[in-house]
Design an enzyme around this catalytic site. Structure first.
Site, PDB file in Angstrom:
ATOM      1  N   ARG A  76       0.573  -1.206   0.400  1.00 54.22           N
ATOM      2  CA  ARG A  76       0.399   0.244  -0.243  1.00 54.22           C
ATOM      3  C   ARG A  76       0.688   1.366  -0.187  1.00 54.22           C
ATOM      4  NH1 ARG A  76      -3.824  -0.223   4.898  1.00 54.22           N
ATOM      5  NH2 ARG A  76      -5.250  -1.206   3.902  1.00 54.22           N
ATOM      6  N   ARG A 145      -1.067   6.764   9.369  1.00 54.21           N
ATOM      7  CA  ARG A 145      -1.283   6.312   7.698  1.00 54.21           C
ATOM      8  C   ARG A 145      -1.495   7.230   7.476  1.00 54.21           C
ATOM      9  NH1 ARG A 145      -3.519   1.000   8.148  1.00 54.21           N
ATOM     10  NH2 ARG A 145      -2.717  -0.065   9.962  1.00 54.21           N
ATOM     11  N   LYS A 209      -3.378   1.737  15.221  1.00 49.01           N
ATOM     12  CA  LYS A 209      -3.565   2.745  13.818  1.00 49.01           C
ATOM     13  C   LYS A 209      -3.929   4.058  14.145  1.00 49.01           C
ATOM     14  CE  LYS A 209      -5.836  -0.857  11.507  1.00 49.01           C
ATOM     15  NZ  LYS A 209      -6.000  -1.105  10.319  1.00 49.01           N
ATOM     16  N   LYS A 211      -5.142   7.736  12.263  1.00 55.28           N
ATOM     17  CA  LYS A 211      -5.712   8.166  11.137  1.00 55.28           C
ATOM     18  C   LYS A 211      -6.086   9.999  10.762  1.00 55.28           C
ATOM     19  CE  LYS A 211      -7.462   3.763   9.383  1.00 55.28           C
ATOM     20  NZ  LYS A 211      -8.588   3.221   9.338  1.00 55.28           N
ATOM     21  N   CYS A 432     -15.733  -2.850   0.471  1.00 54.83           N
ATOM     22  CA  CYS A 432     -13.561  -3.349   1.134  1.00 54.83           C
ATOM     23  C   CYS A 432     -13.673  -4.513  -0.238  1.00 54.83           C
ATOM     24  CB  CYS A 432     -13.996  -3.635   2.334  1.00 54.83           C
ATOM     25  SG  CYS A 432     -14.778  -5.053   2.348  1.00 54.83           S
ATOM     26  N   CYS A 438      -8.261 -10.654   1.999  1.00 56.17           N
ATOM     27  CA  CYS A 438      -8.428 -10.242   2.986  1.00 56.17           C
ATOM     28  C   CYS A 438      -8.460 -11.631   4.535  1.00 56.17           C
ATOM     29  CB  CYS A 438      -9.255  -9.214   3.298  1.00 56.17           C
ATOM     30  SG  CYS A 438      -9.852  -8.277   4.958  1.00 56.17           S
ATOM     31  N   CYS A 477     -17.041  -7.769   6.890  1.00 54.77           N
ATOM     32  CA  CYS A 477     -16.837  -8.056   8.510  1.00 54.77           C
ATOM     33  C   CYS A 477     -16.900  -6.686   8.805  1.00 54.77           C
ATOM     34  CB  CYS A 477     -15.078  -8.848   9.062  1.00 54.77           C
ATOM     35  SG  CYS A 477     -13.958  -7.403   9.025  1.00 54.77           S
ATOM     36  N   CYS A 481     -13.483  -1.496   7.171  1.00 55.77           N
ATOM     37  CA  CYS A 481     -12.571  -0.333   5.648  1.00 55.77           C
ATOM     38  C   CYS A 481     -13.946   0.019   4.606  1.00 55.77           C
ATOM     39  CB  CYS A 481     -11.897  -1.706   5.444  1.00 55.77           C
ATOM     40  SG  CYS A 481     -10.760  -2.711   6.486  1.00 55.77           S
TER      41      CYS A 481
HETATM   42 FE1  SRM Z   1      -9.169  -1.779   6.866  1.00 55.10          FE
HETATM   43  C1  SRM Z   1      -7.622  -4.185   8.672  1.00 55.10           C
HETATM   44  C2  SRM Z   1      -8.515  -2.794   3.610  1.00 55.10           C
HETATM   45  C3  SRM Z   1      -9.766   1.477   4.814  1.00 55.10           C
HETATM   46  C4  SRM Z   1     -10.463  -0.800   9.806  1.00 55.10           C
HETATM   47  N1  SRM Z   1      -8.138  -3.191   6.077  1.00 55.10           N
HETATM   48  C5  SRM Z   1      -7.491  -4.178   7.124  1.00 55.10           C
HETATM   49  C6  SRM Z   1      -6.626  -5.877   5.894  1.00 55.10           C
HETATM   50  C7  SRM Z   1      -4.957  -4.678   6.317  1.00 55.10           C
HETATM   51  C8  SRM Z   1      -7.073  -7.239   7.029  1.00 55.10           C
HETATM   52  C9  SRM Z   1      -5.444  -7.032   7.257  1.00 55.10           C
HETATM   53  O1  SRM Z   1      -5.311  -6.615   8.482  1.00 55.10           O
HETATM   54  O2  SRM Z   1      -5.115  -8.087   8.032  1.00 55.10           O
HETATM   55  C10 SRM Z   1      -7.174  -5.281   4.937  1.00 55.10           C
HETATM   56  C11 SRM Z   1      -6.149  -5.721   3.632  1.00 55.10           C
HETATM   57  C12 SRM Z   1      -7.335  -6.487   2.974  1.00 55.10           C
HETATM   58  C13 SRM Z   1      -6.822  -6.553   1.109  1.00 55.10           C
HETATM   59  O3  SRM Z   1      -6.345  -7.911   0.887  1.00 55.10           O
HETATM   60  O4  SRM Z   1      -6.262  -6.010   0.465  1.00 55.10           O
HETATM   61  C14 SRM Z   1      -7.516  -3.480   5.096  1.00 55.10           C
HETATM   62  N2  SRM Z   1      -9.043  -0.856   4.567  1.00 55.10           N
HETATM   63  C15 SRM Z   1      -8.547  -2.100   3.791  1.00 55.10           C
HETATM   64  C16 SRM Z   1      -8.562  -1.149   2.398  1.00 55.10           C
HETATM   65  C17 SRM Z   1      -8.022  -1.457   1.092  1.00 55.10           C
HETATM   66  C18 SRM Z   1     -10.518  -1.000   2.040  1.00 55.10           C
HETATM   67  C19 SRM Z   1     -10.671  -0.773   0.920  1.00 55.10           C
HETATM   68  O5  SRM Z   1     -10.946  -1.478  -0.115  1.00 55.10           O
HETATM   69  O6  SRM Z   1     -10.440   0.190   0.036  1.00 55.10           O
HETATM   70  C20 SRM Z   1      -8.713   0.369   2.860  1.00 55.10           C
HETATM   71  C21 SRM Z   1      -7.298   1.077   2.450  1.00 55.10           C
HETATM   72  C22 SRM Z   1      -7.391   2.242   3.113  1.00 55.10           C
HETATM   73  C23 SRM Z   1      -5.799   3.122   3.161  1.00 55.10           C
HETATM   74  O7  SRM Z   1      -4.930   3.154   2.057  1.00 55.10           O
HETATM   75  O8  SRM Z   1      -5.066   2.584   4.284  1.00 55.10           O
HETATM   76  C24 SRM Z   1      -8.589   0.210   4.103  1.00 55.10           C
HETATM   77  N3  SRM Z   1      -9.751   0.315   7.062  1.00 55.10           N
HETATM   78  C25 SRM Z   1      -9.907   0.971   5.968  1.00 55.10           C
HETATM   79  C26 SRM Z   1     -11.111   1.725   6.790  1.00 55.10           C
HETATM   80  C27 SRM Z   1     -11.625   3.098   6.424  1.00 55.10           C
HETATM   81  C28 SRM Z   1     -10.806   4.224   6.669  1.00 55.10           C
HETATM   82  O9  SRM Z   1     -10.202   4.228   7.519  1.00 55.10           O
HETATM   83  O10 SRM Z   1     -11.349   5.452   6.537  1.00 55.10           O
HETATM   84  C29 SRM Z   1     -11.317   1.762   7.977  1.00 55.10           C
HETATM   85  C30 SRM Z   1     -12.177   2.250   9.012  1.00 55.10           C
HETATM   86  C31 SRM Z   1     -11.880   3.385   9.916  1.00 55.10           C
HETATM   87  C32 SRM Z   1     -10.933   2.961  10.909  1.00 55.10           C
HETATM   88  O11 SRM Z   1      -9.535   2.534  11.338  1.00 55.10           O
HETATM   89  O12 SRM Z   1     -11.599   2.818  12.347  1.00 55.10           O
HETATM   90  C33 SRM Z   1     -10.441   0.314   8.126  1.00 55.10           C
HETATM   91  N4  SRM Z   1      -9.522  -1.854   8.326  1.00 55.10           N
HETATM   92  C34 SRM Z   1      -9.590  -1.749   9.542  1.00 55.10           C
HETATM   93  C35 SRM Z   1      -9.678  -2.455  11.238  1.00 55.10           C
HETATM   94  C36 SRM Z   1      -9.861  -2.437  11.912  1.00 55.10           C
HETATM   95  C37 SRM Z   1      -9.494  -1.159  13.344  1.00 55.10           C
HETATM   96  C38 SRM Z   1      -9.876  -1.547  14.521  1.00 55.10           C
HETATM   97  O13 SRM Z   1     -10.003  -0.252  15.095  1.00 55.10           O
HETATM   98  O14 SRM Z   1      -9.974  -2.064  15.016  1.00 55.10           O
HETATM   99  C39 SRM Z   1      -9.299  -3.848  10.425  1.00 55.10           C
HETATM  100  C40 SRM Z   1      -8.107  -4.583  11.224  1.00 55.10           C
HETATM  101  C41 SRM Z   1      -7.327  -4.437  11.970  1.00 55.10           C
HETATM  102  O15 SRM Z   1      -7.128  -3.546  12.449  1.00 55.10           O
HETATM  103  O16 SRM Z   1      -6.319  -5.239  13.046  1.00 55.10           O
HETATM  104  C42 SRM Z   1      -8.612  -3.048   8.944  1.00 55.10           C
HETATM  105 FE1  SF4 Z   2     -11.346  -7.279   5.033  1.00 46.98          FE
HETATM  106 FE2  SF4 Z   2     -13.102  -6.649   6.947  1.00 46.98          FE
HETATM  107 FE3  SF4 Z   2     -11.639  -4.638   6.252  1.00 46.98          FE
HETATM  108 FE4  SF4 Z   2     -13.178  -5.681   4.108  1.00 46.98          FE
HETATM  109  S1  SF4 Z   2     -14.295  -4.574   6.403  1.00 46.98           S
HETATM  110  S2  SF4 Z   2     -11.195  -5.310   3.810  1.00 46.98           S
HETATM  111  S3  SF4 Z   2     -13.415  -8.088   5.241  1.00 46.98           S
HETATM  112  S4  SF4 Z   2     -10.850  -6.084   7.153  1.00 46.98           S
END
Ligand code: SRM
Ligand code: SF4
Length: 558
Positions: A76, A145, A209, A211, A432, A438, A477, A481
């Site tokens: 990324r 990030r 993390k 943001k 997402c 994922c 899930c 995201c």
């Molecule tokens: Fe996310 C984890 C994809 C935006 C909350 N996110 C992941 C992972 C890395 C799975 C992992 O931990 O192994 C996913 C990878 C999937 C893949 O195969 O690519 C993943 N997140 C994404 C993306 C690519 C979704 C998309 O389709 O666009 C976004 C990448 C953003 C970026 O460029 O940095 C993405 N993730 C978000 C957002 C939205 C935002 O930030 O605006 C959220 C919710 C906002 C927040 O953070 O509260 C988000 N992602 C999470 C979480 C839950 C974090 C938490 O507070 O518990 C995880 C899981 C974790 O961190 O344990 C996670």
């Molecule tokens: Fe993976 Fe859940 Fe984030 Fe979708 S919402 S990319 S399933 S961690």
């Protein structure tokens, strides 16, 4: 306020013992017996912008053949405010082809990911990005990030001035370690460790993390209140005055863990002047560093720290660390959230064309050669590339004299028709990634939502609301995201083929939605939405959004 009695989580030990994020990554990389990394390195590589993943579609087949899972890596990029030059786009196009699945994926945080990079390809990928002056430092991990910013350059003459803060903040909050340069780019190991002493992150980094988003009203395309720190630009009489600062937003929960919740940022106040703005952001990060929960990663985000401390004591601590007081927040108003597809001219007479990229996926398909077409556009050198937080792409800064050239290319590759054909619900939707990469996905999202929307569109037509602005988002899930908790209609995966249905977010990202039904399969989702659309049409007030309607009618209650 102190949190010092905690028993530290495993990741805390990995961070502090990592020799400034080096771990044994070099050794892990040269181990060609396995496609995977050593366990601790799997955590550490995230700080370098990469995730170890495997192809979940192929797990069964690989297990049957007694082979290890098909491990690969996702990279990324760190791209503050989401801007790339044409040369960078062309370079990335080649890197995607040579080292990854070839698909370019635009994310919800205004950057791009490449998937399916095999272990021996990681270094060449990072090196190739480096020649384009692109990096993936701190794009993941327990650090700040990618800093996002409202994407539409035609929305405000002050866009460039305000967007610069994304770069300033990103650079201010970069880890000081040289590990990235040593491991991936052959920089000589530094001998004097004082050089990489890190006053912000120290050796423990953040509990989780972090943001940061910048919104330029009237646009809230960044979902500013879903971020740990949300900066809302205050502009009066054409002058940028400073930012209202909100803190403690986060959009993830864990099924079955009632201690977790989505939360919108709390407004702390207004700050002006570059130095004070950067200081305030910096000190919010240090408070989270010092008081965040380091024992339970599920409760470690700033939102939980703020709720534990209380908003007022948090503000007081911030003011103490800053050495100045925050002013009361200034008035602002959000009236837009989606992207503005097609052509728009900005205040300086330059043109932008926003391309519809469904869920951020850029690849060639039968009717639209999106990837080849965008490469051809980049080859002209007449457009820059800006990503949006809705997973879309703006071709920007195009001179009037060059518009016809770009128009011709958009037509030749079917990109204009693809963009025009997308209905409003489809344009505004987000899903997402979820399966197959994922590891946390419980249900499909990116691969499934386009087909589901094809079944929702006739329902909207049946009720005559196909031209209503409705925000529908799906995540595989509850991590959220695709920011599904802050949409009017949210579908959140619970198990394969099943989703919780949430309703009642507002149009502009200022209210969370609420769970309405649990574990719905597709027929039940369509039936429930059909019923909801009917009620909405019969009972709505003029101009009322579907989320507001649902709340006013008490169809959902908290
Ligand atoms: Fe996310 C984890 C994809 C935006 C909350 N996110 C992941 C992972 C890395 C799975 C992992 O931990 O192994 C996913 C990878 C999937 C893949 O195969 O690519 C993943 N997140 C994404 C993306 C690519 C979704 C998309 O389709 O666009 C976004 C990448 C953003 C970026 O460029 O940095 C993405 N993730 C978000 C957002 C939205 C935002 O930030 O605006 C959220 C919710 C906002 C927040 O953070 O509260 C988000 N992602 C999470 C979480 C839950 C974090 C938490 O507070 O518990 C995880 C899981 C974790 O961190 O344990 C996670
Ligand atoms: Fe993976 Fe859940 Fe984030 Fe979708 S919402 S990319 S399933 S961690």
């Amino acid at each position: 306020m102190s949190n010092s009695t905690q028993k530290l989580s495993v990741v805390e030990r990995i961070k502090t013992n990592s020799d400034a994020l080096r771990g044994s990554l070099k050794e892990s990389l040269t181990d060609d017996i396995t496609g995977s990394l050593r366990e601790d390195d799997q955590s550490l590589i995230k700080f370098h912008g990469l995730y170890q993943q495997d192809d979940r579609d192929r797990r069964e087949e690989r297990s049957e053949k007694k082979l290890e899972w098909l491990y690969s890596y996702m990279i990324r990029l760190r791209l503050p405010a989401g801007l790339m030059t044409a040369e960078q786009w062309m370079g990335m196009h080649h890197i995607a082809g040579e080292h990854s699945t070839g698909v370019i994926k635009i994310t919800t945080r205004q950057t791009v990911q490449l998937h399916g990079i095999l272990k021996p390809h990681i270094r060449p990928t990072i090196k190739a990005f480096d020649t384009l002056q692109l990096d993936s430092i701190a794009a993941c991990g327990d650090v700040n990030r990618n800093v996002i910013c409202s994407a539409d350059p035609s929305a405000s003459p002050l866009h460039a001035e305000i967007a610069e803060y994304a770069t300033w903040i990103s650079e201010m909050a970069l880890p000081k370690t040289r590990a990235y340069y040593e491991i991936w780019l052959d920089e000589k190991q530094i001998l004097n460790k004082e050089e990489e002493k890190d006053p912000l992150y120290q050796d423990r980094y953040l509990p989780r993390k972090f943001k940061i988003a910048i919104a330029i009203p009237p646009d809230n395309d960044v979902d500013v209140f879903g971020n740990d720190v949300g900066l809302i630009a205050v502009v009066e009489n054409g002058e940028f005055l400073g930012f209202n600062i909100a803190a403690g937003g986060g959009l993830s929960t864990t099924h079955g863990n009632p201690a977790t919740y989505a939360r919108l940022g709390s407004m702390l106040g207004f700050v002006s002047g570059k130095e004070n703005i950067l200081k305030a952001v910096y000190e919010i990060i240090t408070i989270q560093r010092d008081f965040g929960n380091r024992s339970d990663r599920k409760l470690a985000r700033l939102k939980y720290t703020i709720d534990r401390i209380g908003v007022e004591p948090f503000r007081t601590e911030l003011e103490k660390r800053c050495g100045f007081k925050l002013e009361p927040a200034r008035p602002y108003s959000f009236t837009r959230r989606g992207d503005h597809f097609g052509w728009e001219q900005n205040h300086a007479g330059k043109w932008n064309y926003t391309v519809f990229t469904e869920n951020g996926v850029v690849k060639d398909e039968e009717k639209c050669a999106m990837k080849t077409g965008l490469y051809a556009i980049a080859e002209t050198g007449k457009s820059k590339f800006r990503f949006t937080c809705n997973q879309k792409l703006v071709l920007c800064d195009i001179d009037t004299d060059d518009k016809a050239t770009i128009e011709r290319l958009l037509e030749n590759f079917g990109i204009d028709k693809h963009t025009e054909a997308a209905t409003l619900i489809r344009r505004n939707a987000i899903a997402c990634v979820a399966f197959p990469t994922c590891p946390l996905a419980l249900a499909e999202a990116q691969r499934y939502l386009p087909g589901l929307i094809s079944k929702i569109e006739p329902l909207l037509q049946k009720h005559g609301i196909e031209n209503e602005e409705i925000y529908l988002r799906m995540t595989g899930c509850p991590n959220g995201c695709g920011r599904s908790y802050i949409s009017e209609i949210g579908l959140i995966g619970t198990s394969y083929g099943k989703y919780n249905l949430h309703l009642g977010g507002d149009r502009y990202g200022e209210r969370l939605n609420i769970k309405y039904r649990e574990n719905l399969e597709e027929p039940a989702i369509l039936e429930t939405l059909d019923d909801l659309f009917g009620k909405y049409v019969r009972g709505r007030k003029r101009g009322e959004g579907i989320g507001d309607f649902v709340i006013r009618k008490k169809l959902v209650t908290a």
